[in-house]
Design a protein around this motif. Structure first.
Motif, PDB file in Angstrom:
ATOM      1  N   MET A 199      -6.112 -27.965 -10.085  1.00 31.71           N
ATOM      2  CA  MET A 199      -6.793 -27.977 -11.355  1.00 31.71           C
ATOM      3  C   MET A 199      -6.030 -27.412 -12.317  1.00 31.71           C
ATOM      4  O   MET A 199      -5.871 -26.035 -11.809  1.00 31.71           O
ATOM      5  N   ALA A 200      -5.863 -27.586 -13.349  1.00 35.56           N
ATOM      6  CA  ALA A 200      -5.316 -26.935 -14.571  1.00 35.56           C
ATOM      7  C   ALA A 200      -6.410 -26.167 -15.334  1.00 35.56           C
ATOM      8  O   ALA A 200      -7.491 -27.003 -15.432  1.00 35.56           O
ATOM      9  N   LYS A 201      -6.143 -24.911 -15.434  1.00 37.84           N
ATOM     10  CA  LYS A 201      -7.441 -24.083 -16.189  1.00 37.84           C
ATOM     11  C   LYS A 201      -6.663 -23.788 -17.550  1.00 37.84           C
ATOM     12  O   LYS A 201      -5.580 -23.161 -17.425  1.00 37.84           O
ATOM     13  N   VAL A 202      -7.182 -24.236 -18.597  1.00 39.64           N
ATOM     14  CA  VAL A 202      -6.831 -24.187 -19.926  1.00 39.64           C
ATOM     15  C   VAL A 202      -7.590 -23.326 -20.736  1.00 39.64           C
ATOM     16  O   VAL A 202      -8.828 -23.696 -20.870  1.00 39.64           O
ATOM     17  N   LEU A 203      -6.873 -22.433 -21.359  1.00 42.48           N
ATOM     18  CA  LEU A 203      -7.743 -21.387 -22.391  1.00 42.48           C
ATOM     19  C   LEU A 203      -7.146 -21.873 -23.752  1.00 42.48           C
ATOM     20  O   LEU A 203      -6.146 -21.918 -24.255  1.00 42.48           O
ATOM     21  N   VAL A 204      -8.119 -22.297 -24.737  1.00 44.84           N
ATOM     22  CA  VAL A 204      -7.919 -22.413 -25.944  1.00 44.84           C
ATOM     23  C   VAL A 204      -8.532 -21.294 -27.002  1.00 44.84           C
ATOM     24  O   VAL A 204      -9.661 -21.067 -26.764  1.00 44.84           O
ATOM     25  N   ILE A 205      -7.686 -20.772 -27.616  1.00 47.90           N
ATOM     26  CA  ILE A 205      -7.972 -19.571 -28.595  1.00 47.90           C
ATOM     27  C   ILE A 205      -8.580 -20.299 -30.004  1.00 47.90           C
ATOM     28  O   ILE A 205      -7.652 -20.799 -30.671  1.00 47.90           O
ATOM     29  N   ALA A 206      -9.788 -19.961 -30.250  1.00 46.25           N
ATOM     30  CA  ALA A 206     -10.521 -20.583 -31.403  1.00 46.25           C
ATOM     31  C   ALA A 206     -10.012 -19.769 -32.681  1.00 46.25           C
ATOM     32  O   ALA A 206      -9.825 -18.592 -32.576  1.00 46.25           O
ATOM     33  N   GLU A 207      -9.987 -20.820 -33.656  1.00 45.79           N
ATOM     34  CA  GLU A 207      -9.550 -20.246 -34.961  1.00 45.79           C
ATOM     35  C   GLU A 207     -10.983 -20.331 -35.743  1.00 45.79           C
ATOM     36  O   GLU A 207     -11.700 -21.193 -35.851  1.00 45.79           O
ATOM     37  N   HIS A 208     -11.400 -19.339 -36.504  1.00 46.60           N
ATOM     38  CA  HIS A 208     -12.602 -19.335 -37.127  1.00 46.60           C
ATOM     39  C   HIS A 208     -12.514 -18.238 -38.254  1.00 46.60           C
ATOM     40  O   HIS A 208     -11.566 -17.316 -38.392  1.00 46.60           O
ATOM     41  N   ASP A 209     -13.659 -18.190 -39.263  1.00 37.31           N
ATOM     42  CA  ASP A 209     -13.678 -17.171 -40.292  1.00 37.31           C
ATOM     43  C   ASP A 209     -14.585 -16.283 -40.050  1.00 37.31           C
ATOM     44  O   ASP A 209     -14.881 -15.517 -41.007  1.00 37.31           O
ATOM     45  N   GLY A 210     -15.014 -15.979 -38.919  1.00 43.52           N
ATOM     46  CA  GLY A 210     -16.250 -14.987 -38.451  1.00 43.52           C
ATOM     47  C   GLY A 210     -17.565 -15.719 -38.549  1.00 43.52           C
ATOM     48  O   GLY A 210     -18.662 -15.259 -37.985  1.00 43.52           O
ATOM     49  N   SER A 211     -17.605 -16.982 -39.338  1.00 40.87           N
ATOM     50  CA  SER A 211     -18.983 -17.744 -39.401  1.00 40.87           C
ATOM     51  C   SER A 211     -18.862 -19.288 -38.841  1.00 40.87           C
ATOM     52  O   SER A 211     -19.967 -19.810 -38.602  1.00 40.87           O
ATOM     53  N   ALA A 212     -17.817 -19.549 -38.813  1.00 41.77           N
ATOM     54  CA  ALA A 212     -17.586 -20.961 -38.580  1.00 41.77           C
ATOM     55  C   ALA A 212     -16.147 -21.406 -38.027  1.00 41.77           C
ATOM     56  O   ALA A 212     -15.115 -20.695 -38.366  1.00 41.77           O
ATOM     57  N   LEU A 213     -16.215 -22.526 -37.017  1.00 43.08           N
ATOM     58  CA  LEU A 213     -14.819 -22.754 -36.517  1.00 43.08           C
ATOM     59  C   LEU A 213     -13.928 -23.504 -37.540  1.00 43.08           C
ATOM     60  O   LEU A 213     -14.374 -24.336 -38.344  1.00 43.08           O
ATOM     61  N   ASN A 214     -12.850 -23.176 -37.280  1.00 48.76           N
ATOM     62  CA  ASN A 214     -11.613 -24.083 -37.987  1.00 48.76           C
ATOM     63  C   ASN A 214     -11.569 -25.494 -37.426  1.00 48.76           C
ATOM     64  O   ASN A 214     -11.708 -25.632 -36.012  1.00 48.76           O
ATOM     65  N   PRO A 215     -11.485 -26.504 -38.125  1.00 45.21           N
ATOM     66  CA  PRO A 215     -11.342 -28.006 -37.090  1.00 45.21           C
ATOM     67  C   PRO A 215     -10.130 -27.748 -36.291  1.00 45.21           C
ATOM     68  O   PRO A 215     -10.326 -28.768 -35.377  1.00 45.21           O
ATOM     69  N   SER A 216      -9.254 -26.913 -36.409  1.00 44.30           N
ATOM     70  CA  SER A 216      -8.072 -27.053 -35.579  1.00 44.30           C
ATOM     71  C   SER A 216      -8.458 -26.658 -34.195  1.00 44.30           C
ATOM     72  O   SER A 216      -7.802 -27.255 -32.981  1.00 44.30           O
ATOM     73  N   THR A 217      -9.461 -26.175 -33.848  1.00 50.13           N
ATOM     74  CA  THR A 217     -10.068 -25.648 -32.627  1.00 50.13           C
ATOM     75  C   THR A 217     -10.445 -27.002 -31.737  1.00 50.13           C
ATOM     76  O   THR A 217     -10.126 -27.161 -30.663  1.00 50.13           O
ATOM     77  N   SER A 218     -11.102 -27.709 -32.133  1.00 49.35           N
ATOM     78  CA  SER A 218     -11.569 -28.836 -31.953  1.00 49.35           C
ATOM     79  C   SER A 218     -10.329 -29.970 -31.272  1.00 49.35           C
ATOM     80  O   SER A 218     -10.511 -30.513 -30.200  1.00 49.35           O
ATOM     81  N   LYS A 219      -9.489 -29.922 -32.227  1.00 51.63           N
ATOM     82  CA  LYS A 219      -8.185 -30.813 -31.919  1.00 51.63           C
ATOM     83  C   LYS A 219      -7.422 -30.217 -30.872  1.00 51.63           C
ATOM     84  O   LYS A 219      -6.668 -30.762 -30.048  1.00 51.63           O
ATOM     85  N   CYS A 220      -7.334 -28.766 -30.939  1.00 51.05           N
ATOM     86  CA  CYS A 220      -6.758 -28.322 -29.741  1.00 51.05           C
ATOM     87  C   CYS A 220      -7.495 -28.657 -28.156  1.00 51.05           C
ATOM     88  O   CYS A 220      -7.076 -28.579 -27.178  1.00 51.05           O
ATOM     89  N   VAL A 221      -8.834 -28.448 -28.195  1.00 52.25           N
ATOM     90  CA  VAL A 221      -9.589 -28.995 -27.183  1.00 52.25           C
ATOM     91  C   VAL A 221      -9.149 -30.447 -26.845  1.00 52.25           C
ATOM     92  O   VAL A 221      -9.019 -30.784 -25.561  1.00 52.25           O
ATOM     93  N   SER A 222      -8.981 -31.244 -27.759  1.00 48.82           N
ATOM     94  CA  SER A 222      -8.688 -32.669 -27.541  1.00 48.82           C
ATOM     95  C   SER A 222      -7.143 -32.638 -26.642  1.00 48.82           C
ATOM     96  O   SER A 222      -7.044 -33.229 -25.756  1.00 48.82           O
ATOM     97  N   CYS A 223      -6.186 -31.731 -27.098  1.00 44.46           N
ATOM     98  CA  CYS A 223      -4.994 -31.726 -26.635  1.00 44.46           C
ATOM     99  C   CYS A 223      -5.196 -31.139 -25.350  1.00 44.46           C
ATOM    100  O   CYS A 223      -4.474 -31.665 -24.207  1.00 44.46           O
ATOM    101  N   ALA A 224      -6.053 -29.990 -25.013  1.00 50.49           N
ATOM    102  CA  ALA A 224      -6.085 -29.311 -23.703  1.00 50.49           C
ATOM    103  C   ALA A 224      -7.031 -30.359 -22.884  1.00 50.49           C
ATOM    104  O   ALA A 224      -6.405 -30.357 -21.449  1.00 50.49           O
ATOM    105  N   ALA A 225      -7.606 -31.198 -22.987  1.00 53.99           N
ATOM    106  CA  ALA A 225      -8.376 -32.262 -22.299  1.00 53.99           C
ATOM    107  C   ALA A 225      -7.392 -33.405 -21.667  1.00 53.99           C
ATOM    108  O   ALA A 225      -7.741 -34.056 -20.691  1.00 53.99           O
TER     109      ALA A 225
END
Length: 313
Positions: A1-27
């Motif tokens: 099994m591949a274990k993938v770590l995605v580093i979240a991009e955020h401004d301290g209060s909300a996620l940047n949409p880039s994080t969800s797209k990184c998860v799509s790639c990781a998945a």
């Protein structure tokens, strides 16, 4: 099994949409188990949002005062430490990721894979080269951790509805003392974020001045769109650098992209190749932008744009 770590991009209060797209790639990595890491001073709000992303196995929070602001020099040693036990570490190919991930790769002594646009196998990826004119396949040795940035314009949001567990994590990393946060300056705007906007209106050097860029702003506001620009317009001082679209600017994939007074240099076209519908307005019927535009208007932008704005208002 591949274990993938995605580093979240955020401004301290909300996620940047880039994080969800990184998860799509990781998945899309075969047999992937995807974790998201949130580095912050207080990660609770951002972590709760990350936990709702479909495909996320768990969310790790790394909370310390030094993580209040996303400084790559401070985050990189922590990410490198947290990478132990993971087969892949992904970050977005945004300003945040382009600053952070090469540092992580350097600390681990690993070559980074940049701008992943598709996954062919656990250690095989496609990425663009030559300003997007060609796509190459990159093979990473199976015994090496994959450190990569994800071309977010090539992926859709992962969706929400998940309820992944949130766990606190600690890392053993020596943080640099030569880098510190001084201040953040940013322009205030009610317009959508350029990176994630569904509609973008962009202007080029043909506008002729900073004042005449008001035509772009009015049309963008009428459409509820973000504002973009060409490098030539930025270099001329007509508009701020953060609006630049292209190879040396932002890579975007809006549903609608309106290019006004932009000739269409290959470096600019690289930034919009994944856009849905491209509309070009230019007085030069030989402009390269028309070769990739879905709709082209040949004429005087100073006449067409006000009429278009009025018709849409």
């Amino acid at each position: 099994m591949a274990k993938v770590l995605v580093i979240a991009e955020h401004d301290g209060s909300a996620l940047n949409p880039s994080t969800s797209k990184c998860v799509s790639c990781a998945a899309s990595v075969p047999d992937a188990e995807v974790d998201v890491a949130v580095f912050a001073n207080d990660a609770a709000q951002v972590a709760a949002e990350a936990a709702t992303i479909d495909g996320v196995n768990r969310v790790l929070t790394i909370e310390r005062a030094e993580n209040e602001y996303a400084l790559a020099a401070v985050l990189a040693p922590q990410v490198a430490s947290l990478a132990a036990g993971y087969s892949h570490v992904f970050g977005p190919s945004t300003t945040f990721g382009k600053d952070l991930m090469p540092r992580v790769a350097g600390l681990l002594g690993i070559n980074q894979v940049s701008d992943v646009m598709s996954v062919s196998g656990s250690h095989q990826f496609q990425r663009p080269i030559y300003a997007g004119n060609a796509v190459i396949t990159v093979d990473v040795p199976n015994d090496v951790v994959v450190i990569a940035t994800v071309r977010t314009a090539s992926y859709q949001d992962a969706g929400t509805g998940n309820s992944a567990p949130v766990e606190s994590a600690s890392v053993d990393a020596e943080l640099p003392s030569h880098t510190r946060f001084v201040e953040l300056k940013t322009g205030a705007s009610d317009r959508p974020d350029l990176q994630s906007a569904a509609r973008v209106v962009a202007g080029g050097r043909a506008l002729g001045s900073e004042e005449k860029f008001e035509l772009i702003f009015k049309l963008a506001d009428t459409l509820g769109a973000a504002v973009g620009s060409s490098r030539a317009a930025v270099d001329a001082g007509y508009i701020a650098p953060e609006t630049q679209v292209g190879q040396t600017g932002q890579i975007i994939a809006p549903d609608l992209y309106i290019a006004i007074g932009i000739s269409g240099a290959i470096q600019h076209l690289t930034g919009i190749k994944d856009a849905g519908t491209i509309v070009a307005i230019n007085k030069d019927e030989e402009a390269p932008i028309f070769e990739i535009a879905d709709i082209g208007l040949v004429g005087d932008l100073f006449q067409i744009v006000p009429e278009l704005t009025e018709a849409l208002g």
